[in-house]
Design a protein around this motif. Sequence first.
Motif, PDB file in Angstrom:
ATOM      1  N   LEU A  92      -2.827 -20.540  10.249  1.00 53.49           N
ATOM      2  CA  LEU A  92      -3.926 -20.385  11.201  1.00 53.49           C
ATOM      3  C   LEU A  92      -3.405 -19.996  12.572  1.00 53.49           C
ATOM      4  CD1 LEU A  92      -5.985 -23.600  10.314  1.00 53.49           C
ATOM      5  CD2 LEU A  92      -6.300 -21.271   9.426  1.00 53.49           C
ATOM      6  N   CYS A  93      -4.104 -19.087  13.226  1.00 47.80           N
ATOM      7  CA  CYS A  93      -3.744 -18.714  14.595  1.00 47.80           C
ATOM      8  C   CYS A  93      -4.074 -19.869  15.530  1.00 47.80           C
ATOM      9  CB  CYS A  93      -4.476 -17.440  15.002  1.00 47.80           C
ATOM     10  SG  CYS A  93      -6.245 -17.672  15.200  1.00 47.80           S
ATOM     11  N   ASP A  94      -3.630 -19.761  16.767  1.00 44.98           N
ATOM     12  CA  ASP A  94      -3.844 -20.846  17.734  1.00 44.98           C
ATOM     13  C   ASP A  94      -5.328 -21.158  17.898  1.00 44.98           C
ATOM     14  OD1 ASP A  94      -1.166 -20.737  17.967  1.00 44.98           O
ATOM     15  OD2 ASP A  94      -1.092 -20.129  20.081  1.00 44.98           O
ATOM     16  N   ARG A  95      -6.101 -20.105  17.988  1.00 43.63           N
ATOM     17  CA  ARG A  95      -7.536 -20.277  18.201  1.00 43.63           C
ATOM     18  C   ARG A  95      -8.171 -21.045  17.034  1.00 43.63           C
ATOM     19  NH1 ARG A  95     -10.852 -15.604  20.765  1.00 43.63           N
ATOM     20  NH2 ARG A  95     -12.789 -16.713  21.161  1.00 43.63           N
ATOM     21  N   CYS A  96      -7.814 -20.677  15.822  1.00 43.91           N
ATOM     22  CA  CYS A  96      -8.391 -21.343  14.652  1.00 43.91           C
ATOM     23  C   CYS A  96      -7.872 -22.763  14.509  1.00 43.91           C
ATOM     24  CB  CYS A  96      -8.104 -20.542  13.385  1.00 43.91           C
ATOM     25  SG  CYS A  96      -9.089 -19.035  13.285  1.00 43.91           S
ATOM     26  N   PHE A  97      -6.588 -22.975  14.797  1.00 42.59           N
ATOM     27  CA  PHE A  97      -6.055 -24.335  14.716  1.00 42.59           C
ATOM     28  C   PHE A  97      -6.737 -25.210  15.765  1.00 42.59           C
ATOM     29  CE2 PHE A  97      -2.754 -27.652  15.303  1.00 42.59           C
ATOM     30  CZ  PHE A  97      -2.802 -28.152  14.011  1.00 42.59           C
ATOM     31  N   LEU A 116      -2.925 -11.115   9.149  1.00 47.37           N
ATOM     32  CA  LEU A 116      -3.925 -11.754  10.000  1.00 47.37           C
ATOM     33  C   LEU A 116      -4.163 -13.205   9.589  1.00 47.37           C
ATOM     34  CD1 LEU A 116      -6.629  -8.975  10.369  1.00 47.37           C
ATOM     35  CD2 LEU A 116      -5.071  -9.822  12.125  1.00 47.37           C
ATOM     36  N   CYS A 117      -4.610 -13.976  10.561  1.00 44.40           N
ATOM     37  CA  CYS A 117      -4.984 -15.367  10.305  1.00 44.40           C
ATOM     38  C   CYS A 117      -6.081 -15.390   9.237  1.00 44.40           C
ATOM     39  CB  CYS A 117      -5.483 -15.983  11.609  1.00 44.40           C
ATOM     40  SG  CYS A 117      -6.478 -17.444  11.405  1.00 44.40           S
ATOM     41  N   PRO A 118      -5.935 -16.231   8.205  1.00 48.88           N
ATOM     42  CA  PRO A 118      -6.869 -16.185   7.075  1.00 48.88           C
ATOM     43  C   PRO A 118      -8.268 -16.700   7.399  1.00 48.88           C
ATOM     44  CG  PRO A 118      -5.339 -18.005   6.819  1.00 48.88           C
ATOM     45  CD  PRO A 118      -4.879 -17.231   8.018  1.00 48.88           C
ATOM     46  N   TRP A 119      -8.426 -17.394   8.527  1.00 52.22           N
ATOM     47  CA  TRP A 119      -9.750 -17.926   8.853  1.00 52.22           C
ATOM     48  C   TRP A 119     -10.545 -16.929   9.702  1.00 52.22           C
ATOM     49  CZ3 TRP A 119     -10.801 -23.275  11.696  1.00 52.22           C
ATOM     50  CH2 TRP A 119     -12.140 -23.625  11.502  1.00 52.22           C
ATOM     51  N   CYS A 120      -9.928 -16.463  10.792  1.00 49.38           N
ATOM     52  CA  CYS A 120     -10.704 -15.597  11.685  1.00 49.38           C
ATOM     53  C   CYS A 120     -10.502 -14.115  11.390  1.00 49.38           C
ATOM     54  CB  CYS A 120     -10.381 -15.890  13.147  1.00 49.38           C
ATOM     55  SG  CYS A 120      -8.716 -15.399  13.634  1.00 49.38           S
ATOM     56  N   LYS A 121      -9.425 -13.763  10.723  1.00 51.89           N
ATOM     57  CA  LYS A 121      -9.206 -12.359  10.339  1.00 51.89           C
ATOM     58  C   LYS A 121      -9.417 -11.393  11.498  1.00 51.89           C
ATOM     59  CE  LYS A 121      -8.431 -12.356   5.815  1.00 51.89           C
ATOM     60  NZ  LYS A 121      -7.254 -11.685   5.303  1.00 51.89           N
TER      61      LYS A 121
HETATM   62 ZN   LIG Z   1      -7.567 -17.372  13.407  1.00 49.49          ZN
END
Ligand SMILES: [Zn+2]
Length: 470
Positions: free
Chosen positions: A13-18, A121-126
Amino acid sequence: MNIDYSVLKKYPLCDRCFGRLYGKLIRSSNFDRGHALKLAKAIELEEDLRTALEKMNETPENSEVNPTDLEKLEEIKELMYALHKTGTSGIKLDLIDDIEKYETKFKNEAEYEKNEECDELCPWCKGIFEPENIEKVAENVVEALSEYEFDSFLVGTKLPKRFKELENEIETPFMESIRQEFGRELGKVVVPLIKRRVDKENPDIVVMVNPYNQKVTLQVNPVFIKGRYKKLVRGIPQSHWDCRSCRGKGCEKCNFTGKQYMTSVEEIIAEPFMDVMKGSSEALHGAGREDIDVRMLGHGRPFVIEIKEPKIRKVNLEELASKVNESGNVEIINVEYGVKKDVHFFKNEPHKKTYLAHVECEEKVSNEEVAELVKKLEDLTIDQRTPDRVSHRRADLVRVRKVYKAWPHMIDDYNFELKIFCDGGLYIKELINSDEGRTTPSVSELLNKKCICKFLDVLDVHDYEDAENI
Ligand SMILES: [Zn+2]
Ligand SMILES: [Zn+2]
């Protein structure tokens, strides 16, 4: 507070998603929160790693290393690598001597990697929060709305199933849904572009966006217009009937219109409104209905017409009403905008009625007999079993209804008129002909002569309190 970092090993996860996983803690942006949490953990891990390595080095040459110490070391290195992989800069990778192992492990274990659509890409926000993506979605929203007139709107975000599933899997009690964050970010761009009121309760249009493919769908809420209608002629049903022979497909009998009757109250009212408002369809809701051969006079019958998915909402109601009235068959009055709950009101409120019935007797009937009949009808309770002619669409039961008052008018020795003020739901034709004893008492029974209702008009549908004052 336990922050679960192990999720990063499965999903990078990217910082934003984490940060969003703990979105309800601390008022900061999801990015800042996620970034800070990851950095703090990285510092802690670096220290743990140094301590663990020192401990290993102190182990005498010939003795076995404690297996739990080894496990712990592995865990530290793995998480460090995961943090590095998810964008935390400054991780001292040179402290991880066997880094290839984690590279491979990460690749093989991370489930997202198995998904063919997966990339870096981050799997949540893509990447949906990238300004270009938000602008593209906003552009699509503006375009979708461009052919509609509206005062208020609401934008909602719809997550594709697999992102919803991912979200459910990694959810924490402090999580903010990505739907919320995306809606907020999109709102910042879309609201100034659209310059219309955002209404969470009752918007004219709900815009649903899929942030991952930029698709936009609209839910255009209906417009309700209410009033009262009069049906000035006999022979028109309240709503459209399919042709009995072809069931609406069109045949010779119906001249390929598919209709049993050429027009209906509904069609006559709806046409001018649909022409101007350009709805996708409409529905007329009346406070009850009269038979095809019954006129609706007096103050008319309350109705609401629902125009579904209209392109135009603000119209000159008076002008459209006079177009309806030009038909000469149907007249509408007291026309105004309504709300959804009017439909329920009109359908469910019991309305008392006033009728004018033309009664024809088989035998001669005198003034005195009719005067006597009218006296008997006053405040009379009627037991009415569901008439034969409607039994296919109404439950067979005995309804108890009241006649409050009746007024006579003699026509000749066999015919007279009866104005009847009674409860809604009383079938007047049967009240007169007795429906072979299913309605009792009846006019036929009270006069002891066979009578039929030759014509019937509804003079009033009372939807006001003082229905007694007629
Ligand atoms: Zn993300
Ligand atoms: Zn037909």
